[in-house]
Write a protein that holds these residues in place. Structure first.
Motif, mmCIF file in Angstrom:
data_model
loop_
_atom_site.group_PDB
_atom_site.id
_atom_site.type_symbol
_atom_site.label_atom_id
_atom_site.label_comp_id
_atom_site.label_asym_id
_atom_site.label_seq_id
_atom_site.Cartn_x
_atom_site.Cartn_y
_atom_site.Cartn_z
ATOM 1 N N SER A 2 -2.611 -14.315 1.838
ATOM 2 C CA SER A 2 -1.938 -13.294 2.638
ATOM 3 C C SER A 2 -2.979 -12.380 3.283
ATOM 4 N N ILE A 3 -2.623 -11.910 4.447
ATOM 5 C CA ILE A 3 -3.504 -11.023 5.187
ATOM 6 C C ILE A 3 -2.841 -9.659 5.245
ATOM 7 N N ALA A 4 -3.587 -8.672 4.816
ATOM 8 C CA ALA A 4 -3.051 -7.311 4.825
ATOM 9 C C ALA A 4 -2.908 -6.827 6.256
ATOM 10 N N SER A 5 -1.838 -6.148 6.504
ATOM 11 C CA SER A 5 -1.592 -5.585 7.826
ATOM 12 C C SER A 5 -1.402 -4.090 7.684
ATOM 13 N N SER A 6 -1.877 -3.371 8.668
ATOM 14 C CA SER A 6 -1.685 -1.922 8.619
ATOM 15 C C SER A 6 -1.246 -1.425 9.979
ATOM 16 N N ASN A 7 -0.650 -0.289 9.972
ATOM 17 C CA ASN A 7 -0.186 0.337 11.204
ATOM 18 C C ASN A 7 -1.179 1.405 11.647
ATOM 19 N N THR A 8 -2.402 1.003 11.878
ATOM 20 C CA THR A 8 -3.393 1.968 12.323
ATOM 21 C C THR A 8 -3.382 2.041 13.840
ATOM 22 N N ASN A 9 -3.542 3.226 14.331
ATOM 23 C CA ASN A 9 -3.657 3.429 15.770
ATOM 24 C C ASN A 9 -5.126 3.541 16.114
ATOM 25 N N MET A 10 -5.560 2.678 16.996
ATOM 26 C CA MET A 10 -6.955 2.717 17.404
ATOM 27 C C MET A 10 -7.079 3.564 18.664
#
Length: 66
Positions: A2-10
């Motif tokens: 599994s690949i971790a996903s995040s809701n980061t705003n770049m």
């Protein structure tokens, strides 16, 4: 796996979006066989224009994004 996903705003630098849109538009218009070489030439031409005292495409694009 599994690949971790995040809701980061770049944060994108001012004018960057406009700069890349200009490149994309020219790539679609010209349809080059070597996109990487075309992009290098495209950015070299923009750099030469800026150094010659012309319009800085990044600064101009930043104004459009505001």
């Amino acid at each position: 796996m599994s690949i971790a996903s995040s809701n980061t705003n770049m944060r994108v630098p001012a004018g960057f979006r406009n700069l890349l849109e200009g490149l994309a538009r020219e790539v679609l218009r010209e349809q080059p066989t070597n996109v990487v070489a075309f992009a290098a030439q495209y950015f070299q031409k923009l750099l030469e224009q800026r150094e010659a005292g012309g319009v800085d495409p990044v600064a101009w694009g930043a104004l459009l994004e505001d």
